[in-house]
Design an enzyme around this catalytic site. Structure first.
Site, short mmCIF file in Angstrom:
data_model
loop_
_atom_site.label_atom_id
_atom_site.label_comp_id
_atom_site.label_asym_id
_atom_site.label_seq_id
_atom_site.Cartn_x
_atom_site.Cartn_y
_atom_site.Cartn_z
N LEU A 76 0.82 -1.30 -0.17
CA LEU A 76 -0.41 0.10 -0.22
C LEU A 76 0.54 1.79 0.17
O LEU A 76 1.76 1.71 0.93
CB LEU A 76 -0.59 -0.30 1.49
CG LEU A 76 -1.78 1.74 1.55
CD1 LEU A 76 -3.11 1.41 0.07
CD2 LEU A 76 -2.51 1.25 2.92
N ASP A 77 0.35 2.08 -0.89
CA ASP A 77 1.13 3.57 -0.91
C ASP A 77 2.39 3.16 -1.14
O ASP A 77 3.82 4.00 -1.01
CB ASP A 77 1.09 4.33 -0.26
CG ASP A 77 -0.53 4.85 0.40
OD1 ASP A 77 -0.84 4.74 0.98
OD2 ASP A 77 -1.37 4.90 -0.61
N ALA A 78 3.00 2.01 -1.79
CA ALA A 78 4.43 1.88 -1.64
C ALA A 78 4.99 1.51 -2.82
O ALA A 78 6.27 1.31 -3.35
CB ALA A 78 5.13 0.52 -1.05
#
Lengths: 288, 288, 288, 288
Positions: B231-233
């Site tokens: 996530l968000d990476a």
């Protein structure tokens, strides 16, 4: 910002109520103070009132050594105010801590030498000898105090001794690479300014440029903040960024970062010298 | 950027060697291709060569349906190249995922309606009905597919069905607030663009404006990136920031952030449509 | 910024004297007004005091239709104040003028449709039919009023007629390419907001992107300002810039510029709607 | 950027043709040069090809003193190329001109003293004695050469004499407030870098901060450029800006401007030292 030689600065906060601003300005006006600067801010969520006011003391009727007492008695207690009073003719005394990089150090000293800041810089402390030549260019005392895990407490004691001896009122860590102990920080609460070479809270700790490069961010930053016992977690004073691209190697990030670091640090130091920063609940109100 | 109707774009990378650039440009030139764009980058640490070249096919001697084969055989194998070939007259087909906020959606659709992008947008998918009126303004099919923990797999299957039916080649999450499963993402590797309302890697996850406000940062940002199972990476495509102060409430951060989010997302989408992004090791090379 | 439904806003300026701020806040407080916003600024060179104060009228003891009179009599005349009083529940009514480019228009209408602004937009006027489809998407009346040198006076009369009929209180020129006459401007002094696609005062007049490209600048900008009879010379409200390089063609400057223009224009319009701009001597005080 | 000790840099431009890039890289590769840097740009409107290539000479088969001749004969004449060849081990020699302000001077000298630049700075020339102490801190020769309308030609002759004596290859005007004559400039075409304290072409000439303040702009800037006989009109190298507000007095613009000026000037100087600027038709191609 160069302050008028004979002014007083009041930085204060208290629970918000109607009329505080009027009461404070009245206090100054009726005693013939000439208000030169006024900025106030109300945090409506927490219902807290903050203010910075600066006034000319030339015709002010209350003697300097009584202003604090009178303000406390007449105004502050009635409003449960916390406040700090400064006089422009009492210059803060700054110690710079540096390790091996010169860019922030030069930027601070260039402004100092040019007379831009109302401050005294009696002392530079370092854990390395490298920056001594820079100190010598500016005729400032330079002390090498190397720090290791083993001797840290002892060396910090030496540092505190020096700071006390020179009447230092605040410290600036100009890319100083040692972590200060909680005990040291307690001697200078919200009076140690650090520059961290990332856009906090991203990449706190060591080697932020390497971490930024690894993550593939398209923007890097620098953050100036007051040092607390939480590493890189103290109240932020100023931040700035610059855009980067895939073409930038770690070495280029470091280079671009130097310009950010020195400007962001010098801006924070200037705000501190001008008594324009109020630290509150791990954040700062920075008056313009 | 509007592309010439009849061009080919090659995005490639391989271990760096002398002469690659010459070999590729020679390939195009000798077959009467007219090079319109060339940008190359060598990552000298990892010794990898990256290139984007675009050329006019009007007089190009190799038939379109053979270019990939010829390039593979004559050039790519010799240099262990990974490459992707695109034709400008084959427009990418974009699906937009949205929840309840309209600002990013409007920005994408305004550019689309103005003919700025060589793209088709056949489909908008949402977990709420709120944005249907926006879809209607632009005459685009709108599907409400609500997602809960319990029905997620089933609903994602419906979404994938729709995407397949409409020949969708990439997805844009325009402040879509559901987290896609690893399985979903596998259907569109480096082909799902998300906008996260913070300056990653700071404040990943939920409520970044609240977190930013709490931390007292002086700068907020927005980040567009390809979605991966972390996530968000995923690889960051573009980021931008704006300065804030102690005066800004969370509501004001959200407001200022909207402008950043929509511009940063639209820029990323445009770069993707223009075949100017190469994702490599969780980072992106973004050709200008 | 969405205003509380039942507030009053006072924008004022006067020769600076001690005690003005106290007097005004007292006036509001003693009549049970709850101050929600206060920002003041003293121009110390010209010795002028400026202030914006907003307060909740819910318990305010002076009837709305009397506030102006009371303030004038009790405060304003004593201090030679110029002031304007607004009520949040009286929404400004905006007319948009547009030519052939849709980007600014869409940005304004998207915010309007999303309910971000306390404003009415009854009317769009254009010298071309091109943007009618955009107006239709948002259900707003669209009038084509072509303007030439010969018919200008007559056409402006038609425009003014329409504006009057719709109770328009201010106009927004969203890349409207006609120059308004001094007479027209006189009907809306400091109430016509224009976006100029350069960083004024650089490249005023026509084709600023071509001029910027020719000059080889490394930064382009956009400027929002109130229209005066001096072309592109009225009080500036907001400006922003973006970096460019030698690689950017005029077409790319135009493209990058679109994002600047629409954001800078929308910000200015928002500030105007929020009654946060005070025009003074061809400059603006923009309250935060 | 610190260059590898033993490299050659070629900066060139010519009418665009297919194959130039290949031909040049071939030339380097076949003679065992190792290409470290390559950036090319085609101006498609004017059909001009520009390139900067840097390669390691360690195994390069053509002797240094023959490279120019061979390149001219084998490549340049065939393509009507204009080119300049530099060797990294031949450091440029810079003279700084300064008047009374120290900020730019300190920034240049700090980078020099820190060894960031591959350059020699043998000489500082000033029309005032004020900056001598700064020169002394860094151990650099300082010459006071006051200039008036009457003695200008004579004083410039002295300056040129000094520059020649010290083998100066380029000059940096670090807020030097005298205007150089066309004759002086002819001795150093595109080799005199100036910093102008505005965002050109806005506010060229004297007192730009006063003019900016008067105009009420919301952004100020600084511009570095090569000096030509047209005052403040030469090819721009770099520009940057910062936001300001109505609260900023002229004094504050000057203060904020200092940070911009020194960074923008130092960046330009670095690009020049690194042989990354190509001036062409009053604009610059700045290779990254």
């Amino acid at each position: 910002m160069k302050q008028n030689g004979n002014t007083a600065v009041l930085l204060m906060h208290c629970p918000d109520k109607p009329g505080i601003l009027a009461v404070v300005t009245e206090f100054i006006n009726q005693h013939k103070g000439n208000i030169l600067y006024l900025d106030q801010y109300v945090n409506r969520e927490e219902k807290v009132f903050f203010m910075r006011v600066e006034w000319d003391l030339t015709l002010f009727q209350i003697p300097k050594d009584k202003i604090e007492e009178y303000f406390e008695t007449l105004i502050a207690v009635r409003y449960s105010m916390s406040f700090r009073l400064y006089f422009a003719d009492t210059k803060p005394r700054m110690a710079i801590f540096v390790s091996k990089m010169s860019h922030c150090l030069y930027d601070l000293l260039a402004r100092y030498a040019a007379g831009e800041w109302e401050v005294e810089i009696p002392l530079i402390i370092s854990n390395h000898p490298d920056m001594e030549s820079v100190a010598n260019r500016f005729g400032i005392e330079y002390h090498v105090i190397p720090v290791t895990k083993e001797n840290k407490a002892e060396q910090e004691a030496k540092q505190l001794e020096l700071l006390k001896k020179h009447g230092i009122t605040f410290c600036v860590l100009a890319r100083y690479m040692q972590v200060l102990s909680a005990d040291f920080i307690d001697h200078y609460p919200n009076r140690i300014i650090n520059i961290h070479h990332s856009f906090l809270p991203a990449f706190a700790g060591a080697k932020p440029y390497h971490a930024a490069h690894e993550r593939g961010v398209k923007v890097i930053g620098a953050t100036s903040h007051y040092v607390t016992s939480d590493l890189d977690a103290g109240p932020i004073i100023e931040q700035d960024v610059t855009h980067i691209s895939h073409k930038d190697t770690v070495e280029e990030l470091i280079k671009k970062g130097r310009d950010l670091e020195k400007i962001v640090l010098s801006h924070a130091v200037e705000k501190h010298i001008d008594r324009k920063i109020l630290a509150y609940k791990n954040r700062t109100i920075v008056f313009q």
